[in-house]
Design a protein around this motif. Structure first.
Motif, PDB file in Angstrom:
ATOM      1  N   LYS A 168       0.759  -1.314  -0.026  1.00 26.51           N
ATOM      2  CA  LYS A 168       0.032  -0.087  -0.014  1.00 26.51           C
ATOM      3  C   LYS A 168       0.702   1.021  -0.047  1.00 26.51           C
ATOM      4  O   LYS A 168       1.756   1.355   0.747  1.00 26.51           O
TER       5      LYS A 168
ATOM      6  N   THR B 178       0.721   5.867  -0.876  1.00 25.21           N
ATOM      7  CA  THR B 178      -0.136   6.833  -1.162  1.00 25.21           C
ATOM      8  C   THR B 178      -0.065   7.394  -2.324  1.00 25.21           C
ATOM      9  O   THR B 178       1.031   7.295  -3.008  1.00 25.21           O
TER      10      THR B 178
ATOM     11  N   VAL C  18      -3.595   4.441  -2.152  1.00 24.74           N
ATOM     12  CA  VAL C  18      -4.477   5.021  -1.266  1.00 24.74           C
ATOM     13  C   VAL C  18      -4.437   6.487  -1.418  1.00 24.74           C
ATOM     14  O   VAL C  18      -3.256   7.204  -1.300  1.00 24.74           O
TER      15      VAL C  18
ATOM     16  N   LEU D 200      -4.417  10.358  -0.092  1.00 28.90           N
ATOM     17  CA  LEU D 200      -3.963  10.867   1.039  1.00 28.90           C
ATOM     18  C   LEU D 200      -4.804  11.207   2.013  1.00 28.90           C
ATOM     19  O   LEU D 200      -4.619  11.162   3.276  1.00 28.90           O
TER      20      LEU D 200
ATOM     21  N   ASN E 126      -7.264   9.318   2.722  1.00 28.04           N
ATOM     22  CA  ASN E 126      -7.873   7.806   3.300  1.00 28.04           C
ATOM     23  C   ASN E 126      -6.650   7.159   4.065  1.00 28.04           C
ATOM     24  O   ASN E 126      -6.533   5.918   4.417  1.00 28.04           O
ATOM     25  N   TRP E 127      -5.245   7.800   4.223  1.00 29.55           N
ATOM     26  CA  TRP E 127      -4.297   7.501   4.998  1.00 29.55           C
ATOM     27  C   TRP E 127      -3.802   8.488   6.247  1.00 29.55           C
ATOM     28  O   TRP E 127      -3.989   9.559   5.965  1.00 29.55           O
TER      29      TRP E 127
ATOM     30  N   GLN F 131      -5.333  12.855   9.094  1.00 29.52           N
ATOM     31  CA  GLN F 131      -5.186  12.517   7.480  1.00 29.52           C
ATOM     32  C   GLN F 131      -3.692  13.087   7.110  1.00 29.52           C
ATOM     33  O   GLN F 131      -3.290  14.121   7.532  1.00 29.52           O
TER      34      GLN F 131
END
Length: 73
Positions: A7, A9, A53, A55, A57-58, A64
């Protein structure tokens, strides 16, 4: 049958881009080779999936990544 999920970003905001196609190919080849070298796994049955993913959502440090980076600018 190894399955590896990487995973990363997406950079550059909500419509940003993540790793290039060439970088993804290098990741897939490198992880596959590592599993073969260390664990003797067959590359033909090794699966590597790369998820990009956004940013927003991370999160880390309770925020965030977009918020953290905005403060650093």
């Amino acid at each position: 049958m190894p399955y590896v999920n990487i995973k990363v970003t997406q950079e550059g905001g909500p419509n940003g881009t993540g790793p290039s196609s060439e970088e993804k190919a290098q990741l897939i080849a490198g992880v596959t080779q590592l599993l073969q070298d260390v664990l003797g796994k067959n590359p033909a049955t090794t699966f590597v999936v790369i998820d990009e993913v956004p940013l927003d959502n991370w999160g880390m440090q309770g925020q965030q990544v977009t918020q953290i980076r905005a403060k650093q600018s």
